[in-house]
Design a protein around this motif. Structure first.
Motif, PDB file in Angstrom:
ATOM      1  N   THR A   1      38.274 -72.962  16.916  1.00 51.58           N
ATOM      2  CA  THR A   1      37.700 -71.625  16.898  1.00 51.58           C
ATOM      3  C   THR A   1      37.365 -71.181  15.485  1.00 51.58           C
ATOM      4  O   THR A   1      38.054 -71.532  14.525  1.00 51.58           O
ATOM      5  CB  THR A   1      38.627 -70.608  17.586  1.00 51.58           C
ATOM      6  N   ALA A   2      36.305 -70.418  15.368  1.00 50.12           N
ATOM      7  CA  ALA A   2      35.821 -70.016  14.058  1.00 50.12           C
ATOM      8  C   ALA A   2      36.353 -68.647  13.666  1.00 50.12           C
ATOM      9  O   ALA A   2      36.685 -68.405  12.518  1.00 50.12           O
ATOM     10  CB  ALA A   2      34.294 -69.971  14.076  1.00 50.12           C
ATOM     11  N   ARG A   3      36.443 -67.774  14.663  1.00 50.27           N
ATOM     12  CA  ARG A   3      36.828 -66.405  14.352  1.00 50.27           C
ATOM     13  C   ARG A   3      38.333 -66.234  14.448  1.00 50.27           C
ATOM     14  O   ARG A   3      39.001 -66.914  15.208  1.00 50.27           O
ATOM     15  CB  ARG A   3      36.158 -65.441  15.338  1.00 50.27           C
ATOM     16  N   ASP A   4      38.845 -65.299  13.691  1.00 47.38           N
ATOM     17  CA  ASP A   4      40.232 -64.920  13.856  1.00 47.38           C
ATOM     18  C   ASP A   4      40.388 -64.252  15.219  1.00 47.38           C
ATOM     19  O   ASP A   4      39.552 -63.452  15.613  1.00 47.38           O
ATOM     20  CB  ASP A   4      40.646 -63.925  12.763  1.00 47.38           C
TER      21      ASP A   4
ATOM     22  N   MET B   1      41.913 -74.891  13.137  1.00 47.76           N
ATOM     23  CA  MET B   1      41.028 -74.266  12.168  1.00 47.76           C
ATOM     24  C   MET B   1      40.810 -75.238  11.027  1.00 47.76           C
ATOM     25  O   MET B   1      41.753 -75.812  10.498  1.00 47.76           O
ATOM     26  CB  MET B   1      41.628 -72.979  11.641  1.00 47.76           C
TER      27      MET B   1
END
Lengths: 260, 260
Positions: free
Chosen positions: B91-94, B145
């Motif tokens: 995943t890229a977003r927090d 991540m």
């Protein structure tokens, strides 16, 4: 994929990526993007067959303009690497040469160990189809080889670049490889956890969950183990209290068989 | 880039790569090629927006036919991962979730430490533009991540796949850093876990646990997250079924006021 904080040193440009006679503009663009993803900005092209400037490269770079704006074009590999001190050659074929072979990880460690910024290091990548000539490989002190599935060992040029860039970037990372993320919350104290255990076990006793008194200790242990492993937050412990509360609240008084 | 010899274990198919609603056929093809470069062959697509079969994917795969020939298509993520035991979400977003975050290297170490062949592990990758939904991330025990240049942190889908595949392949020689202890038991499959989620949530609905319909999704997500994190064994899932069953069984039928 999200970025984590990084020291400024890793964003100072890093080692030079030298693409020799690259055939496809797309590959140059994707390589530029991959470089910037990992903080590299020093891209050098030796006689790009794709031509330069190159629209396909610009499109494929997806915003890595910083890298493409700084590209330098050279006529010969010797000129392209003239200012560097340590040179690696990424090569696919076995060469009849006596030269140290390192992994991408090993190369990254080496490059970090020079001046820390890698700016005196470079990596040569050959044309997509033919790779570097023996003469070009001979210019480098070391060969980079990436272990590949022997049954399918053709690695795309831009993918080779990203692996070298990725290793460069991550080898600087001394942060632990795993941590629990907790946003606006905190891990439950053991006291809170044990209170939850008590609540759960009392509720299960009340519901007749344990078949025999002999089996109870083992089953309790298993339940405690699984919840301990979850490393619950304070909020989650509260939620679980609510779950137990709700599920058991509706239970009728011990025996109402007298209505029969 | 040349291949070096590798144990047969690393070529047995490895962890599943699950591309969720992938938008571009090219990315699917390049991902397939990257997978096979590093010995992965188990590619699963969830509702590919690119459509399937896909000519652009076939062209971009550059001969990784073995992977594309075995592709399986699913309608939902839950179905695509039902047979797996350990699931990672790239995943890229927090995310506002409590979940362990690992590097691609850490994930590879973990996957090597299960049965050595990784065949009970999988990694979810979301659509190019939007990434995975929170509900999809919640299905995984761990988030992957990849550290990136914070100033340019958009990593191409296929590049994210190649980094995970590369780490899987190259970490083979490392000693495992983490091993789930399983004495005479086995990790629950996702299917078993999802069944438990269903049981729990149905019971909570029946017990009026959720204050409002609006609050339900968030509360459900939190519950799923905490249980996913526990990495339950099959036996523990059975135990938890028993807990729910017992706690809610004694509840009286919805309304038996007609006896009055």
């Amino acid at each position: 994929m999200a970025g984590t904080d990084r020291t400024q040193a890793s964003l100072s440009g890093g080692p030079a990526i030298v693409l020799v006679r690259a055939q496809l503009g797309e590959n140059i663009g994707v390589a530029a993007r991959a470089m910037l993803n990992f903080g590299l900005t020093d891209l050098r092209l030796v006689r790009p067959k794709a031509g330069w400037p190159n629209v396909k490269a610009l499109n494929a770079a997806s915003g890595a303009d910083e890298v493409l704006a700084r590209v330098r074009i050279f006529d010969r590999v010797e000129e392209a690497v003239a200012d560097l001190r340590y040179l690696f050659a990424a090569t696919a074929r076995d060469r009849d040469m006596v030269k140290p072979v390192v992994s991408a990880h090993g190369a990254a460690q080496f490059m970090r160990a020079t001046d820390g910024a890698g700016s005196d290091c470079g990596v040569l990548f050959g044309p997509e189809r033919t790779g570097l000539t023996n003469e070009e490989v001979a210019l480098a002190e070391r060969v980079i080889m990436i272990p590949l599935n022997p049954a399918f060992a053709s690695l795309n040029l831009a993918q080779a670049v990203i692996l070298v860039a990725y290793e460069w970037f991550t080898v600087a990372d001394d942060a632990p490889h795993e941590r629990l993320r907790q946003k606006g919350t905190r891990a439950a104290t053991k006291d809170e956890l044990f209170n939850f255990f008590g609540h759960l076990e009392t509720a299960l006793d009340g519901a007749g969950f344990f078949p025999t008194e002999t089996m109870r200790p083992h089953m309790v242990l298993n339940l405690r183990n699984l919840f301990a492993r979850a490393e619950l937050t304070e909020q989650e412990v509260q939620t679980l209290h609510g779950v137990i509360e709700r599920l058991s609240r509706a239970r009728p008084p011990e025996a109402d068989s007298d209505t029969g």
